[in-house]
Design a protein around this motif. Structure first.
Motif, mmCIF file in Angstrom:
data_model
loop_
_atom_site.group_PDB
_atom_site.id
_atom_site.type_symbol
_atom_site.label_atom_id
_atom_site.label_comp_id
_atom_site.label_asym_id
_atom_site.label_seq_id
_atom_site.Cartn_x
_atom_site.Cartn_y
_atom_site.Cartn_z
ATOM 1 N N VAL A 99 -63.790 -106.715 -9.063
ATOM 2 C CA VAL A 99 -64.591 -105.529 -8.747
ATOM 3 C C VAL A 99 -66.003 -105.918 -8.335
ATOM 4 O O VAL A 99 -66.536 -106.950 -8.760
ATOM 5 C CB VAL A 99 -64.676 -104.537 -9.939
ATOM 6 N N ALA A 100 -66.597 -105.048 -7.532
ATOM 7 C CA ALA A 100 -67.991 -105.255 -7.127
ATOM 8 C C ALA A 100 -68.869 -105.156 -8.365
ATOM 9 O O ALA A 100 -68.599 -104.342 -9.261
ATOM 10 C CB ALA A 100 -68.393 -104.179 -6.133
ATOM 11 N N SER A 101 -69.918 -105.990 -8.418
ATOM 12 C CA SER A 101 -70.796 -105.997 -9.600
ATOM 13 C C SER A 101 -71.245 -104.581 -9.936
ATOM 14 O O SER A 101 -71.310 -104.187 -11.094
ATOM 15 C CB SER A 101 -72.033 -106.858 -9.357
ATOM 16 N N THR A 102 -71.549 -103.817 -8.900
ATOM 17 C CA THR A 102 -72.062 -102.462 -9.105
ATOM 18 C C THR A 102 -71.008 -101.536 -9.726
ATOM 19 O O THR A 102 -71.341 -100.617 -10.452
ATOM 20 C CB THR A 102 -72.540 -101.907 -7.746
ATOM 21 N N ASP A 138 -58.919 -112.408 0.798
ATOM 22 C CA ASP A 138 -58.436 -113.310 1.833
ATOM 23 C C ASP A 138 -57.522 -114.392 1.244
ATOM 24 O O ASP A 138 -56.515 -114.755 1.832
ATOM 25 C CB ASP A 138 -59.665 -113.963 2.483
ATOM 26 N N ARG A 139 -57.881 -114.860 0.053
ATOM 27 C CA ARG A 139 -57.079 -115.917 -0.584
ATOM 28 C C ARG A 139 -55.937 -115.338 -1.424
ATOM 29 O O ARG A 139 -55.244 -116.079 -2.101
ATOM 30 C CB ARG A 139 -57.979 -116.792 -1.466
ATOM 31 N N ASN A 140 -55.781 -114.023 -1.398
ATOM 32 C CA ASN A 140 -54.706 -113.342 -2.147
ATOM 33 C C ASN A 140 -54.737 -113.711 -3.626
ATOM 34 O O ASN A 140 -53.722 -114.006 -4.234
ATOM 35 C CB ASN A 140 -53.345 -113.705 -1.522
ATOM 36 N N GLU A 141 -55.944 -113.682 -4.193
ATOM 37 C CA GLU A 141 -56.091 -114.149 -5.569
ATOM 38 C C GLU A 141 -56.071 -113.033 -6.604
ATOM 39 O O GLU A 141 -56.293 -113.285 -7.777
ATOM 40 C CB GLU A 141 -57.402 -114.938 -5.710
ATOM 41 N N CYS A 142 -55.897 -111.798 -6.173
ATOM 42 C CA CYS A 142 -55.813 -110.745 -7.188
ATOM 43 C C CYS A 142 -54.922 -109.613 -6.674
ATOM 44 O O CYS A 142 -54.557 -109.582 -5.505
ATOM 45 C CB CYS A 142 -57.198 -110.228 -7.539
ATOM 46 N N ASP A 143 -54.582 -108.704 -7.596
ATOM 47 C CA ASP A 143 -53.722 -107.579 -7.209
ATOM 48 C C ASP A 143 -54.534 -106.550 -6.429
ATOM 49 O O ASP A 143 -54.146 -106.108 -5.358
ATOM 50 C CB ASP A 143 -53.153 -106.886 -8.454
ATOM 51 N N LEU A 144 -55.658 -106.161 -7.025
ATOM 52 C CA LEU A 144 -56.446 -105.060 -6.463
ATOM 53 C C LEU A 144 -57.934 -105.359 -6.571
ATOM 54 O O LEU A 144 -58.369 -106.074 -7.485
ATOM 55 C CB LEU A 144 -56.161 -103.774 -7.255
ATOM 56 N N VAL A 145 -58.690 -104.768 -5.663
ATOM 57 C CA VAL A 145 -60.142 -104.924 -5.683
ATOM 58 C C VAL A 145 -60.771 -103.535 -5.669
ATOM 59 O O VAL A 145 -60.265 -102.626 -5.015
ATOM 60 C CB VAL A 145 -60.588 -105.736 -4.433
ATOM 61 N N ILE A 146 -61.865 -103.372 -6.406
ATOM 62 C CA ILE A 146 -62.635 -102.121 -6.318
ATOM 63 C C ILE A 146 -63.986 -102.457 -5.713
ATOM 64 O O ILE A 146 -64.723 -103.305 -6.240
ATOM 65 C CB ILE A 146 -62.781 -101.462 -7.710
ATOM 66 N N MET A 147 -64.264 -101.841 -4.576
ATOM 67 C CA MET A 147 -65.476 -102.181 -3.833
ATOM 68 C C MET A 147 -65.880 -101.017 -2.929
ATOM 69 O O MET A 147 -65.162 -100.029 -2.823
ATOM 70 C CB MET A 147 -65.221 -103.428 -2.969
#
Ligand code: PGA
Length: 309
Positions: A99-102, A138-147
């Motif tokens: 997740v984004a720091s914010t 890009d490196r497919n290192e996680c399931d989901l991102v929050i940004m």
């Protein structure tokens, strides 16, 4: 050796029961079919696995080895079946999000609730800035991102689920505090403490200033929101931060929101995955949970989420 799982399964039954007829019955096969599988397996191994002395069957030395491997292979498959079943029913599983720091401020609370609903799962959370999140995707290192809204030139699937208003804050005694509306012209005369290059908040603020043809004067940049808020509390400059990071400072009145023309800057939080990524059962459920519950979590914890009127 080019053996098949079917051959191993038949061999395991014959070796365990030491009886072709009973093995055939257990496997719902004919006896010649069982004999054929064993014959093929012996051809693959290029050595006898079973011998018949008198009326009794015995395993050869290689047969004993094969039996051990067959048993552990079948046990592993049973374990795999059980694990898949548990993952599907969410009795276990690992959720990997970034997740984004914010966004960290509300995501931790969201995760706290989610983990109570699914107590058996484990979670890893990476907290970093926007540019690093794009690398992680890009490196497919996680399931989901929050940004914040991801760039269009990346192959990503993203869904907005919550507003993210950016507001101007200052030390409570700053001369602009309490004014009905500060003009952008006056704002441009101020100096700012700001996030580092690579932060989504930073680029949104820069874009806002350039769209309004005003200069953005930065005094210091810092790589996390806490440091920026601290600097603003110490009157080192004004800060533009997400309202979602201000829960404590607004309650304690160590920072005040300044009413500025055309503010807040409205952004949104997105839940993002790589295009075509096949989410695990737990990631699928977390995505739905986020879209449904994020706003409610903010309300329940009394966190500011909507911009002040
Ligand atoms: P950041 O996140 O400023 O912490 O990088 C916000 C965003 O992705 O927009």
């Amino acid at each position: 050796m080019n053996l098949t799982f079917r051959q191993l399964k038949v061999f395991e039954a014959v070796a365990r029961l030491l009886n072709f007829t009973r093995a055939a019955k257990e496997l719902h096969l004919s006896q010649p079919a069982v004999s054929m599988q064993i014959k093929q397996l012996e051809e693959q191994a290029d050595t006898p696995l079973i011998e018949k002395l008198g009326k009794k069957l015995y395993l050869t030395e290689v047969g004993h080895e094969m039996y051990n491997y067959a048993r552990s292979t079948m046990q592993q498959l049973l374990d795999l079946e059980e694990t898949i079943g548990q993952m599907k029913t969410l009795q276990q599983g690992h959720l990997k999000i970034a997740v984004a720091s914010t966004a960290n401020h509300f995501v931790i609370r969201l995760l706290g609730r989610f983990a109570k609903v699914h107590p058996k799962i484990s979670i890893s959370l990476d907290v970093t800035n926007r540019i690093s999140l794009l690398d992680i995707l890009d490196r497919n290192e996680c399931d989901l991102v929050i940004m914040g809204r991801p760039p269009v030139n990346y192959k990503l699937t993203s869904v907005p689920f919550l507003e993210n208003p950016l507001v101007v804050v200052s030390h409570p005694e700053h001369k602009m505090v309490g004014k009905t509306q500060v003009s952008l012209k006056d704002l441009a005369k101020q100096e700012f403490v700001t996030r580092e290059l690579g932060s989504g908040t930073r680029s949104a603020v820069e874009r806002f200033f350039s769209d309004h043809n005003i200069e953005f004067k930065t005094k210091m940049d810092m790589s996390n929101n806490r440091a920026i808020k601290h600097a603003a509390e110490e009157d080192l400059g004004l800060a533009i931060v997400s309202l979602h990071t201000l829960e404590l400072e607004l309650k304690a009145k160590t920072l005040e929101i300044i009413n500025v023309e055309d503010f807040p800057i409205y952004r949104h939080w997105y839940i993002v995955q790589r295009e075509g990524k096949r989410l695990s059962p737990i990631a699928t459920v977390f995505k739905e949970y986020t879209m449904q519950e994020a706003k409610k979590v903010m309300q329940d914890f009394n966190m500011p989420y909507a911009a002040p009127k």
